[in-house]
Design an enzyme around this catalytic site. Structure first.
Site, PDB file in Angstrom:
ATOM      1  N   SER A 156      -6.255  -2.850   1.335  1.00  0.00           N
ATOM      2  CA  SER A 156      -6.500  -2.496  -0.067  1.00  0.00           C
ATOM      3  C   SER A 156      -6.778  -3.705  -0.945  1.00  0.00           C
ATOM      4  CB  SER A 156      -5.329  -1.690  -0.641  1.00  0.00           C
ATOM      5  OG  SER A 156      -5.198  -0.460   0.020  1.00  0.00           O
TER       6      SER A 156
ATOM      7  N   SER B  59     -11.326   9.144  -1.624  1.00  0.00           N
ATOM      8  CA  SER B  59     -11.421   8.058  -0.655  1.00  0.00           C
ATOM      9  C   SER B  59     -12.751   8.095   0.101  1.00  0.00           C
ATOM     10  CB  SER B  59     -10.258   8.122   0.338  1.00  0.00           C
ATOM     11  OG  SER B  59      -9.012   7.951  -0.317  1.00  0.00           O
TER      12      SER B  59
ATOM     13  N   GLU C  73       0.803  -1.218   0.000  1.00  0.00           N
ATOM     14  CA  GLU C  73       0.000   0.000   0.000  1.00  0.00           C
ATOM     15  C   GLU C  73       0.842   1.277   0.000  1.00  0.00           C
ATOM     16  OE1 GLU C  73      -3.941  -0.402   2.273  1.00  0.00           O
ATOM     17  OE2 GLU C  73      -2.562  -1.656   3.433  1.00  0.00           O
TER      18      GLU C  73
ATOM     19  N   ASN D   3     -10.496  -0.590   9.523  1.00  0.00           N
ATOM     20  CA  ASN D   3      -9.285   0.106   9.066  1.00  0.00           C
ATOM     21  C   ASN D   3      -9.032   1.299   9.978  1.00  0.00           C
ATOM     22  OD1 ASN D   3      -8.931  -1.297   6.303  1.00  0.00           O
ATOM     23  ND2 ASN D   3     -11.052  -0.617   6.276  1.00  0.00           N
TER      24      ASN D   3
ATOM     25  N   GLU E 251     -14.070  -6.041   8.468  1.00  0.00           N
ATOM     26  CA  GLU E 251     -12.781  -5.562   8.968  1.00  0.00           C
ATOM     27  C   GLU E 251     -12.917  -4.135   9.471  1.00  0.00           C
ATOM     28  OE1 GLU E 251      -9.974  -5.650   5.774  1.00  0.00           O
ATOM     29  OE2 GLU E 251     -10.967  -4.073   4.650  1.00  0.00           O
TER      30      GLU E 251
END
EC number: 6.3.2.4
Length: 324
Positions: free
Chosen positions: A165, A298, A15, A289, A287
């Protein structure tokens, strides 16, 4: 007096390039009347400060200081824009905690826990958080394909346990595809999690601390043009990202409450962005982040914009909360 802010970017993982983009956006939008911002690029080979002409100056790791043109600069706060290791797995958080330098992401334990998908889900399941059925494999272990299929079914997802990602993620339809999928995952990590396929609406939920208050941002619905929300879908326009999400009031209330519960239960701070899939009205966690993407495109900045929070306000809030 202006605060000196180190914006760390880069990192050691796949990433790296995405992190550089995020860090440069933070540098672009950070309020120059309140902050002196310094781009610090971290790689395995070197830690350097990049000035506006991209000239490099070494970082002194003993106290995380720089000396451009012979003048020593120390930092009041670190803005963490590193996705993956060492900025999202707790390593740098522990380093800055030892040095006593405030930083914008969660603390080292929470970072390490959330970056490890297997440990995160295992921690939250006793609280009643719903997740996919999972099977764990480590590099070097004997692979029992029949046991995997028996537990998680087909199709299933094979994921690198500690990566972001969508690197090292494959959707598997046939048992014969497992070997190739596992090989791809092991390129990113020596631990793998294999999960059952959840057939439902996928959403992304940002939770931040803003004005000293835990705030759930507007929810984003994810519709991938590919087979799932993979790298192309995330970064190359192969998806629709709809904010606010087209979900029912019940679904929205359920996922907002769950995202906030996870943030508070784990003792998070800074930004988080969690991914869920609905089965009926019940959100299932994929998940969490803790250093999500911060470019103009984003998801977290999209959600903040919908909430009436501009990029400069979003980035300023992270520093204010870290210094509080």
């Amino acid at each position: 007096m202006k605060k000196n802010i180190a914006i760390i970017m880069g990192g050691y993982s796949s990433e790296h390039a995405i992190s550089i983009k995020s860090g440069n956006v933070v540098h672009k939008y950070l309020d120059t009347e309140r902050y002196n911002s310094y781009r610090i690029v971290i790689t395995k080979e070197k830690w350097v400060y990049l000035d506006d002409s991209n000239k490099e100056f070494a970082v002194d790791k003993a106290d995380f200081s720089i000396q451009p043109e012979g003048k020593k600069i120390v930092f009041d706060c670190v803005f963490n824009a590193i996705h993956g290791t060492p900025g999202e797995d707790g390593l740098l958080q522990a380093y800055f905690e030892l040095l006593g330098i405030p930083q914008t992401s969660c603390n080292h334990y929470q970072s390490a826990l959330t970056f490890n998908k297997r440990d995160l889900l295992s921690t939250l399941k006793p609280y009643g958080v719903h997740c996919a059925t999972s099977y764990y494999v480590n590099h070097g272990q004997e692979i029992d394909e029949d046991a995997i299929v028996e537990k998680v079914g087909l199709p299933c997802f094979v994921k690198a346990n500690r990566a972001g990602s969508s690197y090292g993620v494959s959707k598997v339809y046939q048992k014969e595809e497992l070997t190739k999928a596992l090989s791809a995952a092991f390129k990113e990590d020596d631990e793998v999690i294999i999960e059952s396929f959840l057939d439902g609406t996928e959403v992304s939920v940002g939770v931040i601390t803003y004005n000293n208050t835990v705030t759930v941002l507007p929810i984003t619905e994810i519709i991938s043009e590919n087979d799932f929300f993979d790298y192309e879908a995330k970064y190359q326009g192969k998806s629709q990202e709809i904010t606010p999400a087209r979900i029912s009031e019940t679904q929205e209330a359920n996922v907002r409450a769950l995202a906030e519960f996870i943030y508070k239960t784990l003792g998070m701070k800074g930004y988080t962005r969690s991914e869920f899939i609905f089965i009926g009205d019940v959100p299932h966690l994929l998940e969490v982040n803790t250093t999500p993407g911060l470019t103009e495109e984003s998801l977290l900045p999209q959600q903040a914009k919908t909430a009436g929070i501009s990029l400069d306000q979003l980035f300023d809030s992270a520093i204010v909360e870290a210094l509080r």
